[in-house]
Design a protein around this motif. Structure first.
Motif, mmCIF file in Angstrom:
data_model
loop_
_atom_site.group_PDB
_atom_site.id
_atom_site.type_symbol
_atom_site.label_atom_id
_atom_site.label_comp_id
_atom_site.label_asym_id
_atom_site.label_seq_id
_atom_site.Cartn_x
_atom_site.Cartn_y
_atom_site.Cartn_z
ATOM 1 N N LEU A 34 -12.831 -76.842 -11.922
ATOM 2 C CA LEU A 34 -13.009 -78.201 -12.421
ATOM 3 C C LEU A 34 -12.931 -78.231 -13.946
ATOM 4 N N SER A 35 -13.471 -77.211 -14.606
ATOM 5 C CA SER A 35 -13.372 -77.154 -16.069
ATOM 6 C C SER A 35 -11.921 -77.124 -16.515
ATOM 7 N N ALA A 36 -11.101 -76.355 -15.809
ATOM 8 C CA ALA A 36 -9.686 -76.276 -16.148
ATOM 9 C C ALA A 36 -9.007 -77.625 -15.949
ATOM 10 N N LEU A 37 -9.376 -78.324 -14.896
ATOM 11 C CA LEU A 37 -8.780 -79.637 -14.630
ATOM 12 C C LEU A 37 -9.222 -80.662 -15.670
ATOM 13 N N VAL A 38 -10.450 -80.568 -16.122
ATOM 14 C CA VAL A 38 -10.901 -81.445 -17.211
ATOM 15 C C VAL A 38 -10.050 -81.199 -18.447
ATOM 16 N N GLY A 39 -9.812 -79.942 -18.755
ATOM 17 C CA GLY A 39 -8.964 -79.616 -19.893
ATOM 18 C C GLY A 39 -7.557 -80.158 -19.745
ATOM 19 N N ALA A 40 -7.049 -80.124 -18.515
ATOM 20 C CA ALA A 40 -5.694 -80.616 -18.275
ATOM 21 C C ALA A 40 -5.585 -82.113 -18.521
ATOM 22 N N VAL A 41 -6.546 -82.883 -18.035
ATOM 23 C CA VAL A 41 -6.462 -84.332 -18.220
ATOM 24 C C VAL A 41 -6.723 -84.712 -19.678
ATOM 25 N N VAL A 42 -7.583 -83.945 -20.359
ATOM 26 C CA VAL A 42 -7.806 -84.185 -21.783
ATOM 27 C C VAL A 42 -6.503 -83.988 -22.551
ATOM 28 N N ARG A 46 -5.727 -88.441 -20.659
ATOM 29 C CA ARG A 46 -6.217 -89.235 -19.522
ATOM 30 C C ARG A 46 -7.734 -89.279 -19.505
ATOM 31 N N ASP A 47 -8.262 -90.156 -18.664
ATOM 32 C CA ASP A 47 -9.704 -90.296 -18.510
ATOM 33 C C ASP A 47 -10.285 -89.042 -17.850
ATOM 34 N N ASN A 48 -11.484 -88.645 -18.304
ATOM 35 C CA ASN A 48 -12.118 -87.451 -17.733
ATOM 36 C C ASN A 48 -12.275 -87.523 -16.227
ATOM 37 N N ALA A 49 -12.559 -88.722 -15.712
ATOM 38 C CA ALA A 49 -12.771 -88.880 -14.275
ATOM 39 C C ALA A 49 -11.528 -88.532 -13.470
ATOM 40 N N ASP A 50 -10.369 -88.499 -14.117
ATOM 41 C CA ASP A 50 -9.145 -88.120 -13.407
ATOM 42 C C ASP A 50 -9.216 -86.681 -12.929
ATOM 43 N N ALA A 51 -10.051 -85.853 -13.563
ATOM 44 C CA ALA A 51 -10.226 -84.481 -13.083
ATOM 45 C C ALA A 51 -10.828 -84.479 -11.687
ATOM 46 N N LEU A 52 -11.742 -85.412 -11.439
ATOM 47 C CA LEU A 52 -12.336 -85.517 -10.103
ATOM 48 C C LEU A 52 -11.295 -85.969 -9.089
ATOM 49 N N ARG A 53 -10.401 -86.832 -9.511
ATOM 50 C CA ARG A 53 -9.360 -87.335 -8.611
ATOM 51 C C ARG A 53 -8.311 -86.272 -8.304
ATOM 52 N N LEU A 54 -8.154 -85.314 -9.179
ATOM 53 C CA LEU A 54 -7.252 -84.202 -8.886
ATOM 54 C C LEU A 54 -7.839 -83.302 -7.806
ATOM 55 N N VAL A 55 -9.163 -83.205 -7.778
ATOM 56 C CA VAL A 55 -9.825 -82.418 -6.742
ATOM 57 C C VAL A 55 -9.840 -83.173 -5.412
ATOM 58 N N ARG A 56 -10.158 -84.463 -5.504
ATOM 59 C CA ARG A 56 -10.243 -85.288 -4.292
ATOM 60 C C ARG A 56 -9.547 -86.622 -4.577
ATOM 61 N N PRO A 57 -8.252 -86.728 -4.282
ATOM 62 C CA PRO A 57 -7.472 -87.912 -4.656
ATOM 63 C C PRO A 57 -8.036 -89.235 -4.158
ATOM 64 N N GLU A 58 -8.724 -89.214 -3.037
ATOM 65 C CA GLU A 58 -9.214 -90.461 -2.457
ATOM 66 C C GLU A 58 -10.612 -90.834 -2.944
ATOM 67 N N ILE A 59 -11.147 -90.110 -3.896
ATOM 68 C CA ILE A 59 -12.542 -90.301 -4.299
ATOM 69 C C ILE A 59 -12.782 -91.675 -4.910
ATOM 70 N N ASP A 60 -13.907 -92.275 -4.540
ATOM 71 C CA ASP A 60 -14.430 -93.464 -5.203
ATOM 72 C C ASP A 60 -15.564 -92.963 -6.089
ATOM 73 N N VAL A 61 -15.311 -92.842 -7.394
ATOM 74 C CA VAL A 61 -16.251 -92.176 -8.279
ATOM 75 C C VAL A 61 -17.600 -92.888 -8.304
ATOM 76 N N THR A 62 -17.597 -94.216 -8.324
ATOM 77 C CA THR A 62 -18.861 -94.968 -8.346
ATOM 78 C C THR A 62 -19.667 -94.710 -7.086
ATOM 79 N N ALA A 63 -19.002 -94.762 -5.936
ATOM 80 C CA ALA A 63 -19.685 -94.519 -4.664
ATOM 81 C C ALA A 63 -20.207 -93.082 -4.603
ATOM 82 N N GLU A 64 -19.450 -92.155 -5.181
ATOM 83 C CA GLU A 64 -19.870 -90.757 -5.151
ATOM 84 C C GLU A 64 -21.077 -90.530 -6.049
ATOM 85 N N TYR A 65 -21.129 -91.228 -7.170
ATOM 86 C CA TYR A 65 -22.326 -91.190 -8.019
ATOM 87 C C TYR A 65 -23.552 -91.600 -7.201
ATOM 88 N N GLN A 66 -23.408 -92.699 -6.483
ATOM 89 C CA GLN A 66 -24.523 -93.221 -5.700
ATOM 90 C C GLN A 66 -24.933 -92.246 -4.609
#
Length: 213
Positions: A34-42, A46-66
């Motif tokens: 995940l650290s490497a993916l954060v570096g890639a989007v930076v 791109r937005d940092n949250a895009d690193a999460l979407r690279l791991v799980r393309p269908e992720i709803d970040v707000t719902a996952e926070y909850q």
């Protein structure tokens, strides 16, 4: 003369190490992945949250926070998450009579956690509490209001060109780009950042000399 100093949060006041480690654990991927993916989007701007979407393309970040909060894996902060220069720098600035504010793109929970740390700041507020986030101009209008100083007498300090330097400058504020964290290091010498930033700094302790000169 500068009367108010306003600080971003992530990678300015706090380290993001634990934040991304907790996301990696939650998504069941190695932390270095995940650290490497954060570096890639930076690197791509791109937005940092895009690193999460690279791991799980269908992720709803707000719902996952909850979901994380409900499972007891929500955000946490303590003194170990602060950069070493934070308390000394903020304390000196306040002793100089400057109004010190922390205002960044964080949740309401992080706002409460930051206030619990008893930092030497006159006000700590987050985008989640305001209902408006950087880089929207409305966020910086709110910053100017709480700074209780004219825009030209207010300094915004942050690591992120798009979220911190450029919109603060557009709002009429002075700005300092901090070479810290992936965004701060990668974009430190970008010509647009160099042109927009009134100062470029390596540490928050440099601010006392800059604002006192």
């Amino acid at each position: 003369m500068l009367e108010a100093i306003v600080f971003d949060v992530g990678e300015t006041i706090t380290r993001d190490d634990r934040y991304w480690a907790s996301w990696a654990d939650w998504l069941n991927v190695p932390r270095h992945t995940l650290s490497a993916l954060v570096g890639a989007v930076v690197a791509q701007g791109r937005d940092n949250a895009d690193a999460l979407r690279l791991v799980r393309p269908e992720i709803d970040v707000t719902a996952e926070y909850q979901a994380r909060d409900a499972a007891g894996h929500g955000e946490n902060l303590d003194d170990s998450d602060l950069y070493e220069d934070v308390r000394p720098a903020l304390s000196v600035l306040r002793s100089m009579g400057k109004r010190v504010i922390i205002a960044g793109n964080q949740t309401e929970r992080v706002g409460r956690l930051l206030r619990d740390l008893d930092l030497p700041a006159d006000l700590i507020v987050t985008s989640g509490e305001w209902g408006v986030a950087k880089p929207q101009p409305e966020f910086f209008h709110r910053v100017i209001e709480v700074a209780q100083a004219a825009p030209g007498e207010t300094l915004y300090v942050g690591d992120h060109p798009v979220n911190d330097v450029f919109p603060a400058k557009a709002a009429g504020m002075r700005c300092a780009h901090l070479r810290r964290g992936p965004w701060g290091h990668l974009w430190a010498d970008d010509p647009d950042v160099v042109a927009a930033a009134d100062w470029r700094i390596q540490s928050l302790t440099e601010l006392a000399t800059l604002v006192g000169s």
